[in-house]
Design a protein around this motif. Structure first.
Motif, PDB file in Angstrom:
ATOM      1  N   VAL A 222       0.842  -1.188   0.000  1.00  5.67           N
ATOM      2  CA  VAL A 222       0.000   0.000   0.000  1.00  5.67           C
ATOM      3  C   VAL A 222       0.882   1.244   0.000  1.00  5.67           C
ATOM      4  O   VAL A 222       1.672   1.456   0.922  1.00  5.67           O
ATOM      5  N   ASP A 223       0.734   2.059  -1.012  1.00  2.00           N
ATOM      6  CA  ASP A 223       1.533   3.275  -1.140  1.00  2.00           C
ATOM      7  C   ASP A 223       0.913   4.382  -0.283  1.00  2.00           C
ATOM      8  O   ASP A 223      -0.183   4.876  -0.580  1.00  2.00           O
ATOM      9  N   ILE A 224       1.597   4.765   0.787  1.00  2.00           N
ATOM     10  CA  ILE A 224       1.102   5.810   1.691  1.00  2.00           C
ATOM     11  C   ILE A 224       1.426   7.170   1.092  1.00  2.00           C
ATOM     12  O   ILE A 224       2.586   7.496   0.839  1.00  2.00           O
ATOM     13  N   GLN A 225       0.404   7.979   0.876  1.00  2.00           N
ATOM     14  CA  GLN A 225       0.593   9.276   0.221  1.00  2.00           C
ATOM     15  C   GLN A 225       0.585  10.453   1.191  1.00  2.00           C
ATOM     16  O   GLN A 225       1.112  11.515   0.873  1.00  2.00           O
ATOM     17  N   GLY A 226      -0.042  10.305   2.336  1.00  2.00           N
ATOM     18  CA  GLY A 226      -0.082  11.407   3.288  1.00  2.00           C
ATOM     19  C   GLY A 226      -1.100  11.169   4.379  1.00  2.00           C
ATOM     20  O   GLY A 226      -1.730  10.100   4.457  1.00  2.00           O
ATOM     21  N   LEU A 227      -1.242  12.165   5.243  1.00  2.00           N
ATOM     22  CA  LEU A 227      -2.216  12.128   6.322  1.00  2.00           C
ATOM     23  C   LEU A 227      -3.239  13.239   6.102  1.00  2.00           C
ATOM     24  O   LEU A 227      -2.868  14.372   5.774  1.00  2.00           O
ATOM     25  N   THR A 228      -4.499  12.916   6.303  1.00  2.00           N
ATOM     26  CA  THR A 228      -5.578  13.891   6.187  1.00  2.00           C
ATOM     27  C   THR A 228      -5.967  14.365   7.582  1.00  2.00           C
ATOM     28  O   THR A 228      -6.158  13.540   8.488  1.00  2.00           O
ATOM     29  N   THR A 229      -6.040  15.666   7.768  1.00  3.25           N
ATOM     30  CA  THR A 229      -6.348  16.209   9.096  1.00  3.25           C
ATOM     31  C   THR A 229      -7.727  16.859   9.119  1.00  3.25           C
ATOM     32  O   THR A 229      -8.236  17.340   8.105  1.00  3.25           O
ATOM     33  N   GLU A 230      -8.293  16.870  10.323  1.00 10.00           N
ATOM     34  CA  GLU A 230      -9.523  17.602  10.620  1.00 10.00           C
ATOM     35  C   GLU A 230      -9.314  18.297  11.957  1.00 10.00           C
ATOM     36  O   GLU A 230      -9.398  17.670  13.006  1.00 10.00           O
ATOM     37  N   GLY A 231      -9.009  19.581  11.920  1.00 13.58           N
ATOM     38  CA  GLY A 231      -8.732  20.291  13.161  1.00 13.58           C
ATOM     39  C   GLY A 231      -7.509  19.738  13.856  1.00 13.58           C
ATOM     40  O   GLY A 231      -6.422  19.679  13.268  1.00 13.58           O
ATOM     41  N   ASP A 232      -7.678  19.302  15.105  1.00 14.10           N
ATOM     42  CA  ASP A 232      -6.544  18.817  15.889  1.00 14.10           C
ATOM     43  C   ASP A 232      -6.448  17.297  15.904  1.00 14.10           C
ATOM     44  O   ASP A 232      -5.880  16.702  16.818  1.00 14.10           O
ATOM     45  N   ARG A 233      -6.990  16.664  14.858  1.00 14.14           N
ATOM     46  CA  ARG A 233      -6.908  15.201  14.802  1.00 14.14           C
ATOM     47  C   ARG A 233      -6.641  14.736  13.375  1.00 14.14           C
ATOM     48  O   ARG A 233      -6.861  15.464  12.410  1.00 14.14           O
ATOM     49  N   LEU A 261       5.260  13.829   7.930  1.00 10.30           N
ATOM     50  CA  LEU A 261       4.756  14.747   8.949  1.00 10.30           C
ATOM     51  C   LEU A 261       4.866  16.217   8.558  1.00 10.30           C
ATOM     52  O   LEU A 261       4.067  17.045   9.008  1.00 10.30           O
ATOM     53  N   LYS A 262       5.830  16.554   7.725  1.00  7.39           N
ATOM     54  CA  LYS A 262       6.046  17.960   7.375  1.00  7.39           C
ATOM     55  C   LYS A 262       4.814  18.623   6.757  1.00  7.39           C
ATOM     56  O   LYS A 262       4.467  19.762   7.112  1.00  7.39           O
ATOM     57  N   PRO A 263       4.090  17.973   5.840  1.00 14.98           N
ATOM     58  CA  PRO A 263       2.925  18.629   5.240  1.00 14.98           C
ATOM     59  C   PRO A 263       1.803  18.949   6.228  1.00 14.98           C
ATOM     60  O   PRO A 263       0.951  19.790   5.929  1.00 14.98           O
ATOM     61  N   ILE A 264       1.785  18.293   7.392  1.00 20.19           N
ATOM     62  CA  ILE A 264       0.742  18.607   8.375  1.00 20.19           C
ATOM     63  C   ILE A 264       1.304  19.477   9.511  1.00 20.19           C
ATOM     64  O   ILE A 264       0.706  19.590  10.575  1.00 20.19           O
ATOM     65  N   GLY A 265       2.477  20.077   9.256  1.00 21.94           N
ATOM     66  CA  GLY A 265       3.011  21.063  10.183  1.00 21.94           C
ATOM     67  C   GLY A 265       3.808  20.538  11.347  1.00 21.94           C
ATOM     68  O   GLY A 265       4.079  21.274  12.302  1.00 21.94           O
ATOM     69  N   LEU A 266       4.245  19.289  11.288  1.00 25.76           N
ATOM     70  CA  LEU A 266       5.068  18.728  12.354  1.00 25.76           C
ATOM     71  C   LEU A 266       6.511  18.621  11.872  1.00 25.76           C
ATOM     72  O   LEU A 266       6.785  17.969  10.856  1.00 25.76           O
ATOM     73  N   SER A 267       7.418  19.255  12.589  1.00 23.11           N
ATOM     74  CA  SER A 267       8.836  19.213  12.244  1.00 23.11           C
ATOM     75  C   SER A 267       9.527  18.175  13.114  1.00 23.11           C
ATOM     76  O   SER A 267       9.632  18.341  14.334  1.00 23.11           O
ATOM     77  N   LEU A 268       9.988  17.114  12.496  1.00 21.78           N
ATOM     78  CA  LEU A 268      10.652  16.022  13.210  1.00 21.78           C
ATOM     79  C   LEU A 268      12.112  15.970  12.781  1.00 21.78           C
ATOM     80  O   LEU A 268      12.406  15.697  11.619  1.00 21.78           O
ATOM     81  N   LEU A 374      -2.613  11.213  17.052  1.00 19.19           N
ATOM     82  CA  LEU A 374      -1.416  10.851  16.289  1.00 19.19           C
ATOM     83  C   LEU A 374      -0.243  10.637  17.230  1.00 19.19           C
ATOM     84  O   LEU A 374       0.075  11.486  18.054  1.00 19.19           O
ATOM     85  N   HIS A 375       0.408   9.483  17.081  1.00 19.67           N
ATOM     86  CA  HIS A 375       1.518   9.100  17.948  1.00 19.67           C
ATOM     87  C   HIS A 375       2.729   8.726  17.089  1.00 19.67           C
ATOM     88  O   HIS A 375       2.578   8.283  15.944  1.00 19.67           O
ATOM     89  N   LEU A 376       3.908   8.892  17.653  1.00 21.32           N
ATOM     90  CA  LEU A 376       5.155   8.608  16.937  1.00 21.32           C
ATOM     91  C   LEU A 376       5.930   7.492  17.630  1.00 21.32           C
ATOM     92  O   LEU A 376       5.908   7.353  18.853  1.00 21.32           O
TER      93      LEU A 376
END
Length: 417
Positions: A222-233, A261-268, A374-376
């Protein structure tokens, strides 16, 4: 609770197993056709709490200059235009102080020691087998300067209560009898009897089977393309085959975690550090290593895995480049054949590389994010195999609302704010 895990390496699979054991409905999503086919596939094979140390420490910048100029040096830097490389290097250099080294070391030892204990418990409970050996690690010194320089490491081991043995050349050959044939090349050694070895890919594949028996669903290819967000989840995982939804999500994608994570505003601050290995069949058991020998000169680990020898090493900063470079293979062959010339058939060696997900402080990133579901579980660097079971168990406890057996307050992404 339904939990979706992104990644089926050793970190993703151990997370899945312990979450399923805690009673959750778990689905694992991965682009590969099976588990442990990237960084977990052919690593050095060490479960080494005794070597749970950050790369960043006092004196490392000067050593790095020497390493990059060595013919068979342990460090290779291939400069990239990408700012991510230079930001990560700058962050790592900031951690090269005595105070930060001590802090980072304490975090890593805590998790690594716990993880080894969890692995032992898992082995006792399930009978899982993976060419494991529990005969320690021997750090081998070829020069008197290396023997003298071990004093600092020994002091740290004492501080953290890690069992160790300081060996002279004769003692090294007792621990690893095949080294008697090259005793003149040895000046001493530091043995860590609490360390273990084993085939990480074999372990992960068999644990995936145990997880499936607990009800875990594995969705491979399964090719993971990204995460879809709704508010804080997080609302869903976007894939080429449509969205995958769950109540909670775990990112365990190793070096690829920051890209997701970068496209949803998380800098890791995780950067890929490329490592290489060769695997060859044992030809003479008496001339092969018993467990793991860490060649301090070349920073190469030579490990016995059943009827095979795994030789792993090199830290190459070259982004996401997966090219196999002959010079790196030559370094691995040089170290192993110099110490165990009759132990294996080097002509039949298979050559491999993988991307280790390194944080600038050496400690992995485990736990919650500002997205409440969301957990890492990523950023384990060279110690993913060493820390896998403990990391998976800790994460399962945190998601389940339980208090983990160890302190996890300083393992999350919040420490980078």
């Amino acid at each position: 609770m339904k939990i979706a895990i992104l990644g089926s390496g050793v970190i993703g699979v151990t997370s899945a197993y312990y979450l399923a054991e805690a009673g959750h409905e778990v689905v694992v999503v991965d682009r590969q056709p099976g588990p442990a086919l990237e960084t977990s596939f052919a690593n050095a094979g060490e479960v080494s709490p005794g070597y749970a140390s950050p790369w960043a420490g006092p004196g490392v910048p000067l050593k790095a200059v020497k390493w990059v100029t060595m013919r068979h040096g342990p460090l290779v830097v291939r400069p990239k235009l990408s700012p991510a490389m230079w930001i990560w290097i700058a962050q790592m250099l900031r951690n090269c102080t005595s105070a930060r080294y001590a802090l980072n070391k304490s975090r890593m030892v805590r998790l690594a020691e716990y993880s080894r204990d969890v692995l032992r418990a898992l082995r006792a409970e399930t009978g899982i087998a993976y060419d494991e050996r529990t005969q320690g690690t021997l750090q081998l010194f070829r020069t008197q300067a290396q023997v003298d320089g071990a004093a600092g490491d020994i002091a740290v081991l004492k501080d953290y209560g890690v069992p160790f043995e300081v060996l002279d050349p004769a003692g090294c050959t007792v621990a690893e009898p095949a080294l008697a044939a090259v005793r003149e090349k040895i000046r001493g050694g530091l043995r860590l009897p609490g360390d273990e070895t084993g085939d990480c890919q074999m372990f992960t594949t068999r644990l995936a089977g145990l997880a499936a028996a607990l009800g875990v669903t594995f969705r491979y290819g399964v090719d993971i393309q990204g995460l879809t967000t709704e508010g804080d989840r997080i609302a869903a995982i976007a894939t080429a085959g449509g969205p995958v939804t769950a109540d909670a999500y775990v990112v365990a994608l190793g070096s690829y975690s920051p890209l997701l994570l970068k496209p949803i505003g998380l800098s890791l601050p995780v950067y890929p550090v490329k490592g290489y290995s060769i695997t060859l069949p044992v030809t003479q058991a008496a001339a092969a290593p018993v467990s793991t020998v860490m060649d301090e000169t070349y920073k190469v680990a030579i490990t016995r895995l059943g009827e095979r020898i795994r030789v792993g090493g090199t830290a190459e900063l070259s982004g996401y480049d997966l090219a196999l470079r002959n010079a790196r293979q030559a370094t691995l062959v040089h170290s192993a054949s110099d110490l165990f010339p009759q132990g294996g058939d080097f002509a039949q060696a298979s050559f491999w590389c993988g991307l280790r997900p390194m944080t600038p402080d050496g400690t992995p990133v485990i736990g919650a994010t500002r997205y409440r579901n969301l957990h890492l579980n990523t950023g384990h660097g060279t110690l993913g195999w060493t820390m896998a079971c403990g990391s998976g168990r800790v994460l399962a406890d945190l998601i389940s609302g339980k208090t983990p057996d160890i302190d996890t307050s300083d393992l999350g992404i919040a420490r980078y704010r």
